[in-house]
Design a protein around this motif. Structure first.
Motif, PDB file in Angstrom:
ATOM      1  N   THR A 109       0.844  -1.199   0.000  1.00 20.75           N
ATOM      2  CA  THR A 109       0.000   0.000   0.000  1.00 20.75           C
ATOM      3  C   THR A 109       0.880   1.251   0.000  1.00 20.75           C
ATOM      4  OG1 THR A 109      -0.105  -0.156   2.415  1.00 20.75           O
ATOM      5  CG2 THR A 109      -1.974  -1.039   1.172  1.00 20.75           C
ATOM      6  N   SER A 119      -0.906   3.980   9.068  1.00 18.76           N
ATOM      7  CA  SER A 119      -2.195   3.646   8.449  1.00 18.76           C
ATOM      8  C   SER A 119      -1.998   2.852   7.166  1.00 18.76           C
ATOM      9  CB  SER A 119      -2.979   4.931   8.159  1.00 18.76           C
ATOM     10  OG  SER A 119      -3.292   5.606   9.360  1.00 18.76           O
ATOM     11  N   VAL A 134      -3.690  -0.805   6.636  1.00 19.25           N
ATOM     12  CA  VAL A 134      -4.503  -1.150   5.468  1.00 19.25           C
ATOM     13  C   VAL A 134      -3.941  -2.405   4.789  1.00 19.25           C
ATOM     14  CG1 VAL A 134      -5.151  -0.386   3.131  1.00 19.25           C
ATOM     15  CG2 VAL A 134      -5.429   1.156   5.078  1.00 19.25           C
ATOM     16  N   SER A 173      -5.963  -5.998   4.551  1.00 22.81           N
ATOM     17  CA  SER A 173      -6.223  -6.550   3.215  1.00 22.81           C
ATOM     18  C   SER A 173      -5.670  -7.958   3.077  1.00 22.81           C
ATOM     19  CB  SER A 173      -5.623  -5.628   2.153  1.00 22.81           C
ATOM     20  OG  SER A 173      -6.170  -4.325   2.238  1.00 22.81           O
ATOM     21  N   ILE A 203     -12.322  -1.234   4.000  1.00 23.64           N
ATOM     22  CA  ILE A 203     -11.030  -1.486   4.648  1.00 23.64           C
ATOM     23  C   ILE A 203     -10.515  -0.218   5.314  1.00 23.64           C
ATOM     24  CG2 ILE A 203      -8.596  -1.983   4.154  1.00 23.64           C
ATOM     25  CD1 ILE A 203      -9.624  -4.111   2.181  1.00 23.64           C
ATOM     26  N   ALA A 204     -10.676   0.926   4.655  1.00 27.07           N
ATOM     27  CA  ALA A 204     -10.254   2.192   5.257  1.00 27.07           C
ATOM     28  C   ALA A 204     -11.036   2.463   6.538  1.00 27.07           C
ATOM     29  CB  ALA A 204     -10.448   3.330   4.266  1.00 27.07           C
ATOM     30  N   SER A 229      -9.791   0.155   9.263  1.00 32.15           N
ATOM     31  CA  SER A 229      -8.479   0.601   9.726  1.00 32.15           C
ATOM     32  C   SER A 229      -8.617   1.796  10.665  1.00 32.15           C
ATOM     33  CB  SER A 229      -7.595   0.961   8.529  1.00 32.15           C
ATOM     34  OG  SER A 229      -6.337   1.436   8.956  1.00 32.15           O
ATOM     35  N   GLN A 249      -5.926   6.507   6.232  1.00 37.83           N
ATOM     36  CA  GLN A 249      -6.477   5.190   5.908  1.00 37.83           C
ATOM     37  C   GLN A 249      -7.121   5.196   4.519  1.00 37.83           C
ATOM     38  OE1 GLN A 249      -7.148   6.921   8.706  1.00 37.83           O
ATOM     39  NE2 GLN A 249      -6.413   5.691  10.415  1.00 37.83           N
ATOM     40  N   SER A 265      -4.416   5.462   1.591  1.00 36.38           N
ATOM     41  CA  SER A 265      -3.727   4.202   1.291  1.00 36.38           C
ATOM     42  C   SER A 265      -4.655   3.188   0.640  1.00 36.38           C
ATOM     43  CB  SER A 265      -3.128   3.610   2.570  1.00 36.38           C
ATOM     44  OG  SER A 265      -2.011   4.351   2.974  1.00 36.38           O
ATOM     45  N   ALA A 266      -5.897   3.124   1.088  1.00 34.87           N
ATOM     46  CA  ALA A 266      -6.833   2.143   0.537  1.00 34.87           C
ATOM     47  C   ALA A 266      -7.236   2.480  -0.894  1.00 34.87           C
ATOM     48  CB  ALA A 266      -8.068   2.041   1.428  1.00 34.87           C
ATOM     49  N   ILE A 320      -4.445  -0.668  -2.943  1.00 31.68           N
ATOM     50  CA  ILE A 320      -4.211  -2.004  -2.401  1.00 31.68           C
ATOM     51  C   ILE A 320      -3.765  -2.934  -3.518  1.00 31.68           C
ATOM     52  CG2 ILE A 320      -5.289  -3.987  -1.267  1.00 31.68           C
ATOM     53  CD1 ILE A 320      -7.276  -1.921  -0.011  1.00 31.68           C
TER      54      ILE A 320
END
Length: 339
Positions: free
Chosen positions: A7, A112, A116, A120, A135-136, A139, A156, A159-160, A334
């Motif tokens: 990520t 974060s 993530v 995942s 997922i965010a 997290s 979060q 990154s997601a 991701i």
């Protein structure tokens, strides 16, 4: 079966409020950030029962050599993994690996990004669908509610979702993420003229800075509310400047962003303030510290004709320039691989 998830981290270009405090005080908040294709966290689940976590730091392997922690150990480095496994409802004895090329305490949203990646990979192992928004949100809950780490929402979701330049809004109804769809010309110009440096570990963590801002707000709530509104307005101007390709204006707005942030925190850092003065004296239109903490990475927008002299001046501070690449809109946050 071995599962690897990578990520990206992000650069926080403008923060008009991504915490519940902002929502309570001014109704809604927003940020502009950009994820990096070049800098990442990677989390792997190995096909064994070794019950350990191996950590590999590609950025500074001398100061932070490779290290291994047994899962039964009571060390802080395992807290995030243990909390995530508990929340997801897995109790596996595999060995895990964490790899990164992101400096520690950099203000780039590293914890974060790692969380993530952990979520995942663990969900993928369970055969569950990988949905970035869910997922965010998970997290965020793990870090902010289960582990009680103060902070905002943006890391979060950045990154997601990945995909480079995003505009995010935070309201009581939820979080929205819109990709800004900047042109290749604008992104390439930013990669040339927006210089990213790692200077030193943060004096205060992001959590500490959020607490300092809260203390400042309690002392003078009306002044702070006016600053929050000004900061949100400036974030919207930064978004508009980027989308219009008005990058000189964007650089000057960065300077204002950092100035308002310092007023809100009620604290400064003599070293970083000196670096900012040096940057401005050597041609930067503006710049700021990335993230909520008082230190880590800084970035500056510098016009073409000033780049060479600027780099020479910055070298005198001991700052490390970080070569980077922004993600493009087609690059996801991701990335999962099964071996």
């Amino acid at each position: 079966m071995k599962i690897i998830c990578r990520t990206p981290v992000r650069i926080n270009l403008a923060n008009g409020g991504d915490t519940d405090y902002y929502l309570n005080e001014i109704g809604w908040g927003c940020v502009v950030n950009a994820t990096l294709a070049s800098h990442f966290y990677e989390f792997a689940i190995n096909d064994d029962d070794a019950a350990k976590l191996d950590v590999v730091d590609y950025f500074d392997y001398i100061a932070n050599p490779n290290r291994t922690y047994r899962l039964e150990s009571n060390v802080s480095e395992l807290d995030l993994l243990k909390a995530t496994m508990k929340e997801i409802g897995v109790d596996i004895r595999n060995s895990f690996a964490l790899r990164t090329n992101v400096p520690m305490q950099s203000g780039l949203g590293g914890s974060s990004a790692l969380n993530v990646a952990m979520i995942s990979a663990l969900l993928h192992q369970k055969g569950e669908e990988i949905v970035p928004h869910k997922i965010a949100a998970l997290s965020y809950d793990i870090e902010r509610k289960r582990m009680n780490v103060p902070g905002g929402y943006q890391d979060q979701y950045a990154s997601a979702y990945g995909s480079g330049f995003n505009y995010m809004e935070f309201r009581n109804e939820g979080v929205t993420v819109d990709n800004m769809q900047l042109s290749d010309d604008v992104i390439e110009k930013l990669e040339k003229n927006l210089l990213l440096y790692y200077l030193a570990k943060r004096k205060y963590s992001g959590s500490k800075m959020h607490n300092l801002q809260k203390e400042t707000a309690e002392k003078d709530p009306e002044r702070v509310k006016a600053l929050l509104l000004e900061k949100r307005d400036n974030a919207l101007k930064i978004k508009d400047a980027l989308m219009a390709g008005a990058l000189d204006g964007f650089g000057r707005l960065l300077l204002k962003e950092g100035q308002i942030k310092t007023k809100l925190s009620g604290t400064g850092n003599e070293f970083f303030e000196g670096v900012m003065r040096l940057a401005l004296d050597n041609g930067a239109f503006g710049g700021k510290i990335s993230g909520a903490g008082s230190g880590g990475c800084m970035f500056f927008y510098v016009p073409d004709e000033k780049l060479e002299g600027f780099r020479q001046a910055m070298a005198s501070t001991g700052a490390v320039e970080m070569n980077y690449r922004f993600q493009r809109s087609y690059e996801p946050g991701i990335l999962l691989k099964t071996l």
